[in-house]
Design a protein around this motif. Structure first.
Motif, PDB file in Angstrom:
ATOM      1  N   ARG A  28       0.828  -1.204   0.000  1.00 45.32           N
ATOM      2  CA  ARG A  28       0.000   0.000   0.000  1.00 45.32           C
ATOM      3  C   ARG A  28       0.866   1.261   0.000  1.00 45.32           C
ATOM      4  O   ARG A  28       0.589   2.233  -0.727  1.00 45.32           O
ATOM      5  N   GLU A  29       1.923   1.263   0.810  1.00 49.27           N
ATOM      6  CA  GLU A  29       2.814   2.430   0.868  1.00 49.27           C
ATOM      7  C   GLU A  29       3.494   2.676  -0.477  1.00 49.27           C
ATOM      8  O   GLU A  29       3.621   3.824  -0.922  1.00 49.27           O
ATOM      9  N   ARG A  39       2.375   1.747  -3.432  1.00 52.29           N
ATOM     10  CA  ARG A  39       1.353   2.192  -4.384  1.00 52.29           C
ATOM     11  C   ARG A  39       1.023   3.661  -4.176  1.00 52.29           C
ATOM     12  O   ARG A  39       0.945   4.429  -5.136  1.00 52.29           O
ATOM     13  N   GLN A  40       0.847   4.074  -2.942  1.00 47.55           N
ATOM     14  CA  GLN A  40       0.518   5.471  -2.672  1.00 47.55           C
ATOM     15  C   GLN A  40       1.650   6.402  -3.103  1.00 47.55           C
ATOM     16  O   GLN A  40       1.406   7.451  -3.717  1.00 47.55           O
ATOM     17  N   ASP A  89       1.849   6.431  -7.019  1.00 47.21           N
ATOM     18  CA  ASP A  89       0.733   7.189  -7.603  1.00 47.21           C
ATOM     19  C   ASP A  89       0.901   8.681  -7.369  1.00 47.21           C
ATOM     20  O   ASP A  89       0.615   9.503  -8.257  1.00 47.21           O
TER      21      ASP A  89
END
Length: 302
Positions: A220-221, A223-224, A227
Motif C-alpha cells: 500500500r505504501e 502504491r501510494q 501514484d
C-alpha cells in the motif's frame, strides 16, 4: 532537459561506433553540437629507450594522424549540417581523460559505446563504462551494440527512496524521459519495482505472524508513493507500472517483454569500497539488459 552539447567517446579499438550513431540521431532532432573525444595510448610510446623529446614528438605525430583520420570519418555528418568538434588526446587511464573533458565542456549527455565486461574486470576497476557510471558529473548514455529501434523508453523510479537517493532524482528522471519522448518520439513507460522482505528473513516468531500485514502495508505504501509521484507529471496511468520483485530482476524482465530501447535510471555516488564490492543497481541491471542505458545522478542537468 536541454540538448545543446553532446560529448561522444570514440572507441579507437572498434570500427563501429554505436555511441556516435545515437548522439548524431539526437543532434539531428535538436541541433545539438557533437563533441567527439578519442583517447589513444600505446605502451611503446611511454618512457623507455627513446628520450623524452623524441617520445613527445612521436606521440604528437600519432595524435595528429588519429585526429585527421577521425575528422575524415565524420565528414559525412558535417556535410549534413551537424556541428562537430574533434578532440584526440593521449592517456593511459581513458576514463580520467573523459571525466576531465566532461568537467570542462559540461555536456548535457555523455555518450559511450559499451561492451560486455567480466565481473573480474569490474572488481579491478578496469572498465571505463563502470568508472563513468560512478564518477561522471553529467548523464551517461551507454549505448548497446544491439540495433536501435528508437521506439520505447522506460524510466526506473524509486518513490520511497529505498536506495537512499534524493527525492528530486525521480522528478529529474521523469523530466528527462519526457524531453526525450518529445525530441525522439519515444513512447515512455514508468516502472517501479517493490520487493518486501522474504518470509525466510523473519526469524522472530511474533514478527513472522504479522508478515501478511507487513506485506499488505508495504504494498500500500509503495502504491501510494508511486501514484503520488506520477500524479505530479503529465503521465497516463497506462504508462505507469508498479511490479513486485527486486529491481535487478524486474527491470530486465520488463525491458525484454516490452522491447525497451532505452532504460533511464538514477544512480548515487557511494563509498569506494562499496563500489568495489557490490556496485550500483544500475551496474547490476546493465549486465542483464540488451538495450541502451541512460544513467543520471542527483543534481544533474534539466
Amino acid at each position: 532537459m536541454k540538448f545543446e552539447r553532446l560529448l561522444v567517446v570514440i572507441d579507437p579499438e572498434h570500427e563501429q561506433q554505436p555511441a556516435l550513431q545515437r548522439a548524431a540521431a539526437l543532434a539531428r532532432k535538436t541541433g545539438a553540437e557533437l563533441h567527439l573525444l578519442q583517447v589513444d595510448y600505446h605502451p611503446s610510446l611511454e618512457a623507455g629507450l627513446l628520450d623524452n623529446r623524441l617520445l613527445t614528438h612521436a606521440r604528437e605525430a600519432m595524435l595528429l594522424q588519429r585526429r585527421e583520420e577521425l575528422t575524415a570519418r565524420v565528414a559525412d555528418l558535417g556535410a549534413e549540417g551537424l556541428k562537430i568538434a574533434v578532440d584526440v588526446r593521449w592517456g593511459k587511464r581513458r576514463h580520467e581523460e573523459i571525466l576531465s573533458r566532461a568537467a570542462v565542456l559540461q555536456p548535457d549527455i555523455l555518450f559511450k559505446s559499451t561492451h560486455p565486461s567480466s565481473a573480474l574486470r569490474r572488481l579491478l576497476l578496469s572498465d571505463t563504462s563502470w568508472q563513468l557510471i560512478r564518477r561522471s558529473p553529467v548523464p551517461v548514455w551507454l549505448v548497446h551494440d544491439a540495433q536501435w529501434n528508437g521506439q520505447r523508453l522506460c524510466a526506473a523510479l524509486d518513490p520511497l527512496h529505498s536506495a537512499d537517493k534524493p527525492a528530486a532524482l525521480d522528478h529529474l528522471l521523469i523530466n528527462t524521459s519526457q524531453a526525450l519522448q518529445a525530441q525522439l518520439g519515444l513512447q515512455a513507460e514508468y516502472l517501479h519495482a517493490q520487493a518486501p522482505l522474504p518470509p525466510s528473513l523473519m526469524f522472530d516468531a511474533e514478527v513472522a505472524q504479522e508478515y501478511e500485514d507487513y506485506v499488505t502495508t508495504s504494498a500500500r505504501e509503495h502504491r501510494q508513493a508511486f501514484d503520488a509521484l506520477i500524479a505530479q507529471h503529465a503521465i497516463d496511468k497506462a504508462q505507469a507500472h508498479l511490479l513486485e520483485g527486486f529491481a535487478e530482476e524486474v527491470i530486465p524482465r520488463f525491458v525484454r517483454k516490452h522491447n525497451i530501447d532505452l532504460l533511464v535510471m538514477g544512480a548515487i555516488a557511494r563509498g569506494h569500497l562499496e563500489n568495489l564490492l557490490i556496485g550500483h543497481t544500475a551496474e547490476r541491471v546493465l549486465e542483464r539488459v540488451e538495450c541502451d542505458l541512460l544513467v543520471i545522478k542527483p543534481g544533474g542537468k534539466e
